[in-house]
Design an enzyme around this catalytic site. Sequence first.
Site, short mmCIF file in Angstrom:
data_model
loop_
_atom_site.label_atom_id
_atom_site.label_comp_id
_atom_site.label_asym_id
_atom_site.label_seq_id
_atom_site.Cartn_x
_atom_site.Cartn_y
_atom_site.Cartn_z
N ASP A 52 99.09 132.52 32.22
CA ASP A 52 97.96 131.71 32.30
C ASP A 52 96.51 131.89 32.51
O ASP A 52 95.94 131.59 33.05
CB ASP A 52 98.48 130.38 33.40
CG ASP A 52 97.68 129.19 33.06
OD1 ASP A 52 97.47 128.78 31.96
OD2 ASP A 52 97.76 128.46 34.10
N ILE A 58 89.80 122.36 48.11
CA ILE A 58 88.72 123.06 47.11
C ILE A 58 89.33 123.05 45.69
O ILE A 58 88.51 123.44 44.70
CB ILE A 58 88.44 124.25 47.52
CG1 ILE A 58 89.72 125.26 47.67
CG2 ILE A 58 87.79 124.25 48.86
CD1 ILE A 58 89.31 126.55 48.00
N GLY A 59 90.39 122.75 45.30
CA GLY A 59 90.72 122.42 43.69
C GLY A 59 92.12 122.06 43.75
O GLY A 59 92.97 121.60 44.66
N GLY A 60 92.67 122.40 42.54
CA GLY A 60 94.20 121.85 42.27
C GLY A 60 94.60 121.92 40.79
O GLY A 60 93.73 122.02 39.84
N GLY A 61 95.86 122.17 40.52
CA GLY A 61 96.24 122.11 39.17
C GLY A 61 97.71 121.15 38.96
O GLY A 61 97.87 120.31 39.75
N GLY A 62 98.25 121.67 38.06
CA GLY A 62 99.39 120.80 37.70
C GLY A 62 100.48 121.02 38.51
O GLY A 62 101.45 120.19 38.89
N MET A 63 100.59 122.25 39.09
CA MET A 63 101.78 122.57 40.10
C MET A 63 101.33 122.50 41.46
O MET A 63 102.17 122.47 42.44
CB MET A 63 102.33 123.54 39.69
CG MET A 63 103.12 123.68 38.46
SD MET A 63 103.75 125.32 38.02
CE MET A 63 102.28 126.31 37.88
N LYS A 93 97.50 127.61 48.86
CA LYS A 93 97.96 127.01 47.53
C LYS A 93 99.22 126.31 48.25
O LYS A 93 100.00 126.86 48.68
CB LYS A 93 98.10 128.04 46.70
CG LYS A 93 98.73 126.92 45.30
CD LYS A 93 98.35 128.19 43.92
CE LYS A 93 97.25 127.97 43.75
NZ LYS A 93 96.93 128.35 42.34
N VAL A 146 94.95 123.26 46.10
CA VAL A 146 94.30 124.62 46.78
C VAL A 146 93.34 124.08 47.90
O VAL A 146 92.76 123.11 47.66
CB VAL A 146 93.53 125.31 45.62
CG1 VAL A 146 93.12 126.37 46.60
CG2 VAL A 146 94.67 125.82 44.57
#
Length: 691
Positions: free
Chosen positions: A133, A16-21, A39, A24
């Site tokens: 953040d 359902i999502g994600g970031g630099g680290m 996560k 999710v």
Amino acid sequence: MIGQVLGGRYEIIERIGGGGMALVYKGHDSLLNRKVAVKVLRQQFVHDEEFIRRFRREAQSAASLSHPNVVSIYDVGREQDIHYIVMEYVEGTNLNEKIKEHAPLQVEEAVHIATQICDALDHAHHNQIIHRDIKPHNILIGKNGRVKVTDFGIARAATASDITQTGSVIGSVHYFSPEHAKGVSQGEKSDIYSLGIVMYQMLTGRLPFLGESPISVALKHLQEDVEEPRKVNPMIPQSVENIILKSMRKNPEERYASARDMLHDLETCLLPQKLNEPKIAFSRQERMDEDHEQTRVMPAIRSRRAADSEEEREASVEWKGLESKSGKKNSWIKPVVWFAVIIILLAAMWYGIAYVQKLIKVPDVEVPNVEHMTLEDARTKLGEAGLSASPIEYRFDDNVPNGIVLQQEKSGYKVKLHSSIKLIVSKGKEMAIMQNYKGMLWETVLSEFQAKFNPDQIVKKEVKSDQPAGTIIDQIPVPQEEYDPKTATFTFTVSKGQGTVEMPDLVGMKESAAIALITKSNLKIDEKNIQREKSYFPEGYIFKQWPFEPGAQVDPGQEITIWVSTGLAEDAVEAIKSIAVSPTVEGQNTAVKITVSDAKGERDWKSEDITSQTHYSVPVVVSKKTNAVITIYKDGQPTDSITVTYLDAQRAQQESTFSEGLPSANPSGTGHQPSGGTAASSGKPPAPSGH
């Protein structure tokens, strides 16, 4: 990752999502039967032991936060090289998507969102947790409108380990604080700066600093002054702009001392007495000192007195020359000229004053009645009359839906154009938030609810489950859902233990399906319990079960023995019988049911409604001892039957065709001999019907 189970209980459903680290995923907690967000740390960080150690420590520290505006962290774990954090799953959207779709937001809505974010930051700061953040992507907005701040602890863990990529700072550069951009130590005031940028974006629809590269944006955070929000959106009250400007000061000492101080201003900034407060001022001593230290080149200044004296002398010479030429006869010209000039000046002043009065005179307008309208319609109607809706006060009302104007001031009165009209708007019924009671004892929850609600609002449903008897395994409303305390019905599903299970009917099922059903029914089967031999069922199908008949109540864990067919017995012949069935009255609906009794047993083969003659191909299995009987029911009454003997089936196989023309009625139920048509053995044994 999809389909993988972490920690023996968290099943990964979808990304359902994600970031630099981290990435999710949406997951399901099989132990507590609830949705969760999982996560998972990206693979490039899994071998950095120092990062992992601090990552887990900070994540566990963030799990200690308990606040309605903070996404709860349920669990932290590791599965081989997979490091994960299990969090509360929030259904809804994030603030970034809301800004994209609706910016600039209404002032009241933006302040309401910022207040909840600030409340969450205040709670975190009191627990020594710095977010580092804050940005719209990390602000979740549930379907019930509640704001949730996520990624607590993770941003801190990243900065605590000094994670860099080719010497650059990881983060969201558009929401950096100046000290973050410098790479120096950050504290609570860095979160306050980032929240100020989020408010700026909500109310103006754009970011305060943009650039062609992350470096250029970071430099603007350090060097450039932000454009004042009211210049971008004049609808922003001065009190709200003051909060944004104070939170975004480049010098941390000039920002709010704490999130609690900023929260107090957010909670009071829309009060009528504060809307038009003076613009906030900051010390400019440093800038003045710098200006004084600069060296300037000043132009030479000519003496004004000397210039004036020279001009007077020249004018005197010229005037005297005129006098000498004109003589005494023209001495009246000078007074007339001065008189004309004075009259012209007085006339110009009179017309100027009249023109200015016309410009500054504000006409009166009648205030329209906007009560019982939606807030949006009320604003439109007031705007058409040259008025504005401000301030807006919200109140709970059991009888008026949310968003409807309850009261207004000055309805029917005349006021000056562009005046503000106060509106009181309904918030609807005062709602409460449902807590999570799953896993708790029914008796404890019942005592709590009986003290607050009427008995007819509480409903108990008992079901069998693996949970201990008396444990709540489900609830309606679900956790975090809003409800009306006066009218809501609370339904709790309570475990009554495993008890007994009903023995399923396995005959006619495929082996794999039967084994799965046995396991699902909390019964036991091993390879030693599977017998294989020829029968009148196709290969791979169950033709016998033991020791319990279908429908019997059985204790969980009982061993079940099944017999699996390895193919048709030697005296078995399978064939397909073609029959034609006509409705009782042509063109009118007739309910038809076809049953089969053959070497496999009795079963319902087909049930449907027909209005015209319909042809069917009925599979049967015949042995030397057992004929096949096909019975036709019309509207619940047996009307015809067909008998297929062992010789009929053999003949059908030899001739590859056999057919039966069915007469309109055969009350005697006697069989019919083949009379032409087509019927043939199927190339593959038909699957059993009715199971």
